[in-house]
Design a protein around this motif. Structure first.
Motif, short mmCIF file in Angstrom:
data_model
loop_
_atom_site.label_atom_id
_atom_site.label_comp_id
_atom_site.label_asym_id
_atom_site.label_seq_id
_atom_site.Cartn_x
_atom_site.Cartn_y
_atom_site.Cartn_z
N GLU A 195 0.84 -1.22 0.00
CA GLU A 195 0.00 0.00 0.00
C GLU A 195 0.86 1.25 0.00
N LYS A 196 1.86 1.27 0.88
CA LYS A 196 2.71 2.47 0.99
C LYS A 196 3.61 2.65 -0.23
N ARG B 296 -5.59 -5.40 -4.79
CA ARG B 296 -6.57 -4.70 -3.95
C ARG B 296 -6.40 -3.19 -4.11
N VAL B 297 -5.15 -2.73 -4.03
CA VAL B 297 -4.89 -1.29 -4.18
C VAL B 297 -5.30 -0.83 -5.59
N LYS B 298 -4.98 -1.66 -6.57
CA LYS B 298 -5.32 -1.31 -7.95
C LYS B 298 -6.82 -1.09 -8.09
N LYS B 299 -7.58 -1.96 -7.46
CA LYS B 299 -9.04 -1.87 -7.53
C LYS B 299 -9.54 -0.60 -6.84
N GLN B 300 -8.94 -0.30 -5.69
CA GLN B 300 -9.40 0.86 -4.91
C GLN B 300 -8.92 2.18 -5.48
N GLU B 301 -7.65 2.22 -5.87
CA GLU B 301 -7.03 3.51 -6.24
C GLU B 301 -6.89 3.69 -7.74
#
Ligand code: CO
Length: 485
Positions: free
Chosen positions: A115-116, A146-151
């Motif tokens: 994430e970071k 997950r990050v790709k989906k959210q951000e």
């Protein structure tokens, strides 16, 4: 008619992408990862105009070296690079469940690190495991997705450590390509640490993998054995999508093939990269004086610049050979060099024929030295070799030798789990880590630096505080008029 022809032409075109490694692997390979951020920043704007597929600039040994030797915050470096690279994707290298450290971490640490990394500027995360045990990569892959989906940012690349041996047939690699696609990766990398992949083998390999997956394939190799440019040529003809290159002052030797050379080789062909030699020359001009400086200071040794054909004869990575020589020297046993070289493939077979890449290369190399110097095979074993036999690093492609297991870890329980579970790092550990270092914390990222390199990070935090208080003091005094202006 004319339109048909145009259509036909555009179908034929398949420009190959270039990942530039000068800000990560090239200086890791040639100058022990010592390039400071201040050398990188002045050229970032020009590099951003080139049109690279991506720039590798973080991960691998850069994190450790920044904190340990350069006294730099690696997160700060990443943010500064991201500020400068407005168009070009930034790429990093990630050691699966070990992140950038030397032990497996619990999933919550892996998640937080992914994430970071993306939040601070990374676009593509290249994730690998020294045994090619895909279970050790799944947590990092899931976190990136997950990050790709959210951000809407972040891309997952799974890297296979390339090696040779009975188990590593074309079917093996093709099957792995399919598995990587199934586990949710966006692209695949073939990571040839030692420059073992020969041109015609590369052609077969890429074709076999391409038959089994639609994912883009990126090829990473080193010039160590002198084959790399030819390997890229055949791989590109076979359909590889991206190749890893270094701008000429930081190319060749133990680094990658030169960017300008590969760009020129494909000019006017269907694989034309479209990159401008004039613009690339400006990047090379910038790095050339720094290269000279590194040679003069001894930071760049001519030893790493030539061709070392022994890596092909013994299938041992260049770094592993030089480690071995210095270990033997320490023991006054340089005359055993040849014997140890011949013992390495036997030890590798005994422990399931793993690829030789950090840390498996050190584990196998050191055990081979022990076997030769003790005059009896496995009379003594290192802790790491025992862990490998116990299954603590994950599963090898081939079974390990039952005789060796019986001799080295008699009666012990062996694990078949992925590395985090096998070593007891199966419960969240981020909170504990944070409580251990909270007196130094200035940003959330500091907890992750501490998680990876506890002692080194604390030394850095103390250094940082000292620097800050010095600056504050100066500022305060100036404001109070204590200093003549
Ligand atoms: Co590399």
């Amino acid at each position: 008619m004319a339109e048909d022809k145009k259509k036909e032409k555009s179908v034929e075109k398949k420009p190959v992408g270039i990942m530039e490694t000068v800000l990560r692997d090239a200086h890791q390979s040639l100058i022990a990862t010592r390039m400071p951020t201040e050398i990188m920043l002045p050229i970032v704007d020009k590099m951003d105009q080139i049109g690279y597929h991506s720039i590798e600039c973080w991960g691998g040994a850069t994190f450790d070296a920044s904190l340990r030797f350069l006294k730099e915050d690696p997160w700060e470096r990443l943010r500064k690079l991201k500020d400068g690279f407005k168009k070009t994707k930034l790429q990093m290298l990630f050691r699966g469940q070990n992140i950038l450290g030397y032990r497996p971490y619990a999933d919550d640490v892996v998640n937080a690190f992914v994430e970071k990394s993306i939040a601070n500027g990374i676009d593509i995360i290249r994730i690998f495991d020294c045994l090619n045990d895909l279970r050790n990569l799944q947590a990092a892959v899931d976190a990136t997705n997950r990050v790709k989906k959210q951000e809407g940012r972040g891309s997952t690349q799974v890297a296979l450590s390339y090696t040779l041996g009975d188990a590593y047939t074309l079917e093996y690699w093709a099957d792995m390509a399919k598995k990587i696609e199934d586990m949710g990766a966006d692209s695949i990398c073939i990571k040839d640490m030692a420059g073992l992949l020969l041109p015609y083998r590369a052609e077969e390999l890429i074709k076999a993998m391409k038959e089994n997956t639609k994912l883009p394939i990126q090829l990473h190799t080193h010039y160590t054995s002198g084959e790399a440019s030819m390997t890229y040529l055949k791989a590109v003809e076979a359909g590889v999508d991206v190749i890893d290159c270094a701008i000429s002052p930081f190319a060749l030797g133990t680094s990658q093939p030169a960017t300008e050379v590969m760009v020129e080789a494909f000019k006017g062909t269907p694989y034309d990269t479209g990159l401008s030699q004039t613009k690339l020359a400006e990047i090379a001009d910038y790095f050339r004086p720094y290269r000279e400086e590194c040679i003069e200071s001894g930071l760049m040794s001519t030893k790493v610049l030539g061709v070392n054909i022994k890596t092909l004869l013994y299938q041992v990575p260049g770094g592993m050979l030089s480690n071995m020589v210095s270990q033997l020297k320490e023991q006054n046993a340089e005359d055993k060099y040849q014997e140890v070289l011949e013992e390495i493939p036997r030890v590798r077979k005994d422990c399931g024929e793993p690829p030789l890449v950090t840390p498996s290369s050190q584990i196998v190399g050191t055990q081979a030295i022990f076997n030769v110097l003790m005059g009896e095979r496995y009379k003594m074993a290192t802790g790491e070799f025992k862990d490998l036999l116990r299954g603590n690093y994950g599963q090898t492609v081939k079974p390990m030798s039952e005789d060796v297991i019986k001799k080295v870890i008699p009666g012990e329980k062996r694990s078949t789990a992925r590395s985090a579970e096998a070593t007891g790092h199966d419960k969240p550990e981020l909170e504990t880590l944070e409580s251990e270092m909270k007196q130094y914390k200035q940003q959330d990222e500091d907890v992750l630096s501490y998680a990876l390199f506890p002692q080194v990070a604390v030394d850095f935090f103390k250094y940082r505080e000292a620097q800050q208080s010095k600056v504050d003091l100066k500022k305060a005094n100036t404001e109070a008029g204590a200093y003549p202006v």
